[in-house]
Design a protein around this motif. Sequence first.
Motif, PDB file in Angstrom:
ATOM      1  N   PRO A 287       6.110  13.432   2.735  1.00  0.00           N
ATOM      2  CA  PRO A 287       6.207  13.871   4.152  1.00  0.00           C
ATOM      3  C   PRO A 287       5.221  12.854   5.140  1.00  0.00           C
ATOM      4  O   PRO A 287       4.218  12.676   4.231  1.00  0.00           O
ATOM      5  CB  PRO A 287       5.662  15.282   4.016  1.00  0.00           C
ATOM      6  CG  PRO A 287       6.078  15.615   2.660  1.00  0.00           C
ATOM      7  CD  PRO A 287       6.068  14.597   1.711  1.00  0.00           C
ATOM      8  N   SER A 288       5.360  12.442   6.060  1.00  0.00           N
ATOM      9  CA  SER A 288       4.549  11.801   7.058  1.00  0.00           C
ATOM     10  C   SER A 288       3.360  12.582   7.166  1.00  0.00           C
ATOM     11  O   SER A 288       3.262  13.902   7.112  1.00  0.00           O
ATOM     12  CB  SER A 288       5.302  11.205   8.220  1.00  0.00           C
ATOM     13  OG  SER A 288       6.469  10.740   8.120  1.00  0.00           O
ATOM     14  N   PRO A 289       2.287  11.744   7.430  1.00  0.00           N
ATOM     15  CA  PRO A 289       0.805  12.463   7.592  1.00  0.00           C
ATOM     16  C   PRO A 289       0.759  12.910   9.196  1.00  0.00           C
ATOM     17  O   PRO A 289       0.795  11.988  10.074  1.00  0.00           O
ATOM     18  CB  PRO A 289      -0.189  11.319   7.367  1.00  0.00           C
ATOM     19  CG  PRO A 289       0.753  10.125   7.480  1.00  0.00           C
ATOM     20  CD  PRO A 289       2.032  10.299   7.413  1.00  0.00           C
TER      21      PRO A 289
ATOM     22  N   ALA B 210       0.807  -1.196   0.015  1.00  0.00           N
ATOM     23  CA  ALA B 210       0.119   0.087   0.201  1.00  0.00           C
ATOM     24  C   ALA B 210       0.842   1.205  -0.045  1.00  0.00           C
ATOM     25  O   ALA B 210       0.431   2.229  -0.697  1.00  0.00           O
ATOM     26  CB  ALA B 210      -0.982  -0.059   1.285  1.00  0.00           C
ATOM     27  N   LYS B 211       1.875   1.457   0.630  1.00  0.00           N
ATOM     28  CA  LYS B 211       2.840   2.413   0.753  1.00  0.00           C
ATOM     29  C   LYS B 211       3.996   2.471  -0.244  1.00  0.00           C
ATOM     30  O   LYS B 211       4.557   3.585  -0.468  1.00  0.00           O
ATOM     31  CB  LYS B 211       3.803   2.474   2.211  1.00  0.00           C
ATOM     32  CG  LYS B 211       2.769   2.739   3.229  1.00  0.00           C
ATOM     33  CD  LYS B 211       3.808   2.661   4.457  1.00  0.00           C
ATOM     34  CE  LYS B 211       5.042   3.599   4.086  1.00  0.00           C
ATOM     35  NZ  LYS B 211       5.157   4.819   4.954  1.00  0.00           N
ATOM     36  N   GLY B 212       3.958   1.413  -1.144  1.00  0.00           N
ATOM     37  CA  GLY B 212       5.339   1.440  -2.010  1.00  0.00           C
ATOM     38  C   GLY B 212       6.412   1.563  -1.279  1.00  0.00           C
ATOM     39  O   GLY B 212       7.436   1.955  -1.615  1.00  0.00           O
ATOM     40  N   ARG B 213       6.488   0.520  -0.100  1.00  0.00           N
ATOM     41  CA  ARG B 213       7.778   0.779   0.714  1.00  0.00           C
ATOM     42  C   ARG B 213       8.771  -0.309   0.239  1.00  0.00           C
ATOM     43  O   ARG B 213       8.167  -1.529   0.348  1.00  0.00           O
ATOM     44  CB  ARG B 213       7.175   0.685   2.042  1.00  0.00           C
ATOM     45  CG  ARG B 213       8.482   0.621   3.252  1.00  0.00           C
ATOM     46  CD  ARG B 213       7.693   0.660   4.542  1.00  0.00           C
ATOM     47  NE  ARG B 213       8.418   0.628   5.902  1.00  0.00           N
ATOM     48  CZ  ARG B 213       8.614   1.467   6.645  1.00  0.00           C
ATOM     49  NH1 ARG B 213       8.083   2.632   6.328  1.00  0.00           N
ATOM     50  NH2 ARG B 213       9.474   1.224   7.574  1.00  0.00           N
ATOM     51  N   PRO B 214       9.945  -0.112   0.366  1.00  0.00           N
ATOM     52  CA  PRO B 214      10.976  -1.338   0.080  1.00  0.00           C
ATOM     53  C   PRO B 214      10.779  -2.335   1.068  1.00  0.00           C
ATOM     54  O   PRO B 214      10.736  -2.102   2.396  1.00  0.00           O
ATOM     55  CB  PRO B 214      12.226  -0.618   0.150  1.00  0.00           C
ATOM     56  CG  PRO B 214      12.088   0.694  -0.010  1.00  0.00           C
ATOM     57  CD  PRO B 214      10.601   1.044   0.656  1.00  0.00           C
TER      58      PRO B 214
ATOM     59  N   PRO C 249       4.028   1.458  10.113  1.00  0.00           N
ATOM     60  CA  PRO C 249       4.896   2.635   9.819  1.00  0.00           C
ATOM     61  C   PRO C 249       4.021   3.920   9.537  1.00  0.00           C
ATOM     62  O   PRO C 249       2.850   3.859   9.847  1.00  0.00           O
ATOM     63  CB  PRO C 249       5.513   2.102   8.336  1.00  0.00           C
ATOM     64  CG  PRO C 249       4.243   1.275   7.962  1.00  0.00           C
ATOM     65  CD  PRO C 249       3.548   0.888   8.771  1.00  0.00           C
ATOM     66  N   SER C 250       4.390   4.935   9.142  1.00  0.00           N
ATOM     67  CA  SER C 250       3.835   6.310   8.812  1.00  0.00           C
ATOM     68  C   SER C 250       2.773   6.005   7.724  1.00  0.00           C
ATOM     69  O   SER C 250       3.402   5.390   6.664  1.00  0.00           O
ATOM     70  CB  SER C 250       4.829   7.368   8.484  1.00  0.00           C
ATOM     71  OG  SER C 250       5.688   6.765   7.545  1.00  0.00           O
ATOM     72  N   ALA C 251       1.806   6.649   7.829  1.00  0.00           N
ATOM     73  CA  ALA C 251       0.643   6.099   6.703  1.00  0.00           C
ATOM     74  C   ALA C 251       0.834   7.163   5.528  1.00  0.00           C
ATOM     75  O   ALA C 251      -0.277   7.896   5.293  1.00  0.00           O
ATOM     76  CB  ALA C 251      -0.797   6.309   7.390  1.00  0.00           C
ATOM     77  N   ASN C 252       1.932   7.237   4.985  1.00  0.00           N
ATOM     78  CA  ASN C 252       2.173   7.921   3.901  1.00  0.00           C
ATOM     79  C   ASN C 252       2.644   7.149   2.744  1.00  0.00           C
ATOM     80  O   ASN C 252       2.902   5.961   3.079  1.00  0.00           O
ATOM     81  CB  ASN C 252       2.925   9.063   3.980  1.00  0.00           C
ATOM     82  CG  ASN C 252       4.513   8.510   4.785  1.00  0.00           C
ATOM     83  OD1 ASN C 252       4.266   8.239   5.852  1.00  0.00           O
ATOM     84  ND2 ASN C 252       5.258   8.588   3.864  1.00  0.00           N
ATOM     85  N   LEU C 253       2.466   7.561   1.445  1.00  0.00           N
ATOM     86  CA  LEU C 253       3.350   7.055   0.431  1.00  0.00           C
ATOM     87  C   LEU C 253       4.649   7.084   0.538  1.00  0.00           C
ATOM     88  O   LEU C 253       5.136   7.850   1.118  1.00  0.00           O
ATOM     89  CB  LEU C 253       2.791   7.422  -0.889  1.00  0.00           C
ATOM     90  CG  LEU C 253       1.529   7.364  -1.627  1.00  0.00           C
ATOM     91  CD1 LEU C 253       1.243   8.000  -2.853  1.00  0.00           C
ATOM     92  CD2 LEU C 253       1.246   5.734  -1.859  1.00  0.00           C
TER      93      LEU C 253
ATOM     94  N   ARG D 142      15.467   8.215   0.424  1.00  0.00           N
ATOM     95  CA  ARG D 142      15.203   9.488   0.431  1.00  0.00           C
ATOM     96  C   ARG D 142      13.693   9.643   1.259  1.00  0.00           C
ATOM     97  O   ARG D 142      12.901   8.707   1.032  1.00  0.00           O
ATOM     98  CB  ARG D 142      14.978  10.112  -0.733  1.00  0.00           C
ATOM     99  CG  ARG D 142      14.529  11.387  -1.084  1.00  0.00           C
ATOM    100  CD  ARG D 142      14.719  11.773  -2.678  1.00  0.00           C
ATOM    101  NE  ARG D 142      13.542  12.521  -3.029  1.00  0.00           N
ATOM    102  CZ  ARG D 142      13.566  13.941  -3.066  1.00  0.00           C
ATOM    103  NH1 ARG D 142      14.889  14.530  -2.790  1.00  0.00           N
ATOM    104  NH2 ARG D 142      12.802  14.643  -3.470  1.00  0.00           N
ATOM    105  N   HIS D 143      13.631  10.434   1.991  1.00  0.00           N
ATOM    106  CA  HIS D 143      12.456  10.543   2.905  1.00  0.00           C
ATOM    107  C   HIS D 143      11.572  11.941   2.694  1.00  0.00           C
ATOM    108  O   HIS D 143      12.487  12.892   2.805  1.00  0.00           O
ATOM    109  CB  HIS D 143      12.871  10.194   4.294  1.00  0.00           C
ATOM    110  CG  HIS D 143      12.541   8.908   4.485  1.00  0.00           C
ATOM    111  ND1 HIS D 143      13.199   7.805   4.343  1.00  0.00           N
ATOM    112  CD2 HIS D 143      11.406   8.422   5.610  1.00  0.00           C
ATOM    113  CE1 HIS D 143      12.314   6.618   4.879  1.00  0.00           C
ATOM    114  NE2 HIS D 143      11.489   7.064   5.809  1.00  0.00           N
ATOM    115  N   TYR D 144      10.586  12.002   3.315  1.00  0.00           N
ATOM    116  CA  TYR D 144       9.671  12.974   3.826  1.00  0.00           C
ATOM    117  C   TYR D 144       9.886  14.292   2.748  1.00  0.00           C
ATOM    118  O   TYR D 144       9.667  15.154   2.860  1.00  0.00           O
ATOM    119  CB  TYR D 144      10.507  13.772   5.072  1.00  0.00           C
ATOM    120  CG  TYR D 144      11.135  12.748   5.922  1.00  0.00           C
ATOM    121  CD1 TYR D 144       9.959  11.691   6.519  1.00  0.00           C
ATOM    122  CD2 TYR D 144      12.308  12.441   6.471  1.00  0.00           C
ATOM    123  CE1 TYR D 144      10.470  10.766   7.703  1.00  0.00           C
ATOM    124  CE2 TYR D 144      12.558  11.818   7.355  1.00  0.00           C
ATOM    125  CZ  TYR D 144      12.017  10.653   7.810  1.00  0.00           C
ATOM    126  OH  TYR D 144      12.112   9.881   8.773  1.00  0.00           O
TER     127      TYR D 144
HETATM  128 MG    MG Z   1       7.835   6.737   7.508  1.00  0.00          MG
END
Ligand code: MG
Length: 351
Positions: free
Chosen positions: A152-154, A57-61, A144-148, A238-240
């Motif tokens: 930036p985190s929500p 859902a997040k496209g997280r590695p 984890p944070s509920a963002n793609l 790369r984040h946020y």
């Molecule tokens: Mg996060």
Amino acid sequence: METKLIKINPDKLTKESFKEAADIIRSGGLVAFPTETVYGLGANALDDTAAVKIYKAKGRPSDNPLIVHISNVKDMEELALDIPDIAYRLAEVFWPGPLTMILKKKACVPYATTGGLDTVGIRLPANRIARFLISEAQTFIAAPSANLSGKPSPTMAEHVYKDLNGRIDMIIDGGKAVYGLESTIVDLTGELPVILRPGCITDRMLESVAGRVELDPAILQKTPMEGLRPKAPGMKYRHYAPEGKLIIYEGNIDRVIAVINLEVEKKLEEGHRAGVIATDESLRLYSCGIVKSVGSRRDETSIAAGLYKVLREFDEAHVDYIYSESFADNSLGQAIMNRLLKAAGYSVVKI
Ligand code: MG
Ligand code: AMP
């Protein structure tokens, strides 16, 4: 998938209002919920297929581990092995709250949750909605944070909706996240506690309970991670990051403001859209572009709480360039600068 949005008043928590969300978690689905740090995207931490859904859902590695949220201090014994005494002392002072402890994992915690690691990050959140959900779900919640991934985190339910509508089962709107930055992460698996990610529980605060605490060298770095192997896998991504190019200006504040004004003017003349991350104190000193205050320098907690919201507002405004003032990098400022530097891809101009 249709994403159901529900509102829960943190002052009126009833079993009834959590029933559907708890059922979703128990049956392997995804529920975004408020915590005091940022909004989390929750799934049953002990169910590997549910954990995999979070990454999708997040496209997280898939090697970026998830933090497991619990609703009682004792729960850490269900998840971790060889828990050192210091974990109990830190828990007594800082839990419930924005502190994640890394411990050796028990076999019941799937590798899908820990990103393949033999350790597990555990946190007991202070937010009452978060704790109620965990206890009603009768399991532990990986969140984890509920963002793609990368965004930036929500800090508000609207941010979650924007990123994840149609990709998750439910969003619980419980108002604004009070701290606005992710938890402090401290690794307790070595000789000395090591801070892997700075947050609202500062190094000083940890030292007051744990004695000597080390800082992962990556935290102090002002350049990208090249050459350093990150201890917390998430640190390598790369984040946020906002969509526009973010550049931080460091130095005497009057000169920083003057230089930013010139830069913005130039970008506007070239036909770009440009924005400025200012503070309550400097807001009126900027003469052009879209200028937003992130908070007040007199109250660093307001800057922590406002940072991601401002970055997201610049995305909404489709700016091409964002110029930011910088902040002292001690105490809470260490966490603020850590996120700001990553959001800027370490792009800093010294004046
Ligand atoms: Mg996060
Ligand atoms: P997020 O919940 O999106 O803020 O990300 C969780 C972060 O916690 C990851 O990116 C890692 O940096 C860190 N983390 C979680 N579990 C572990 C672990 N077992 N070992 C080291 N770092 C961890």
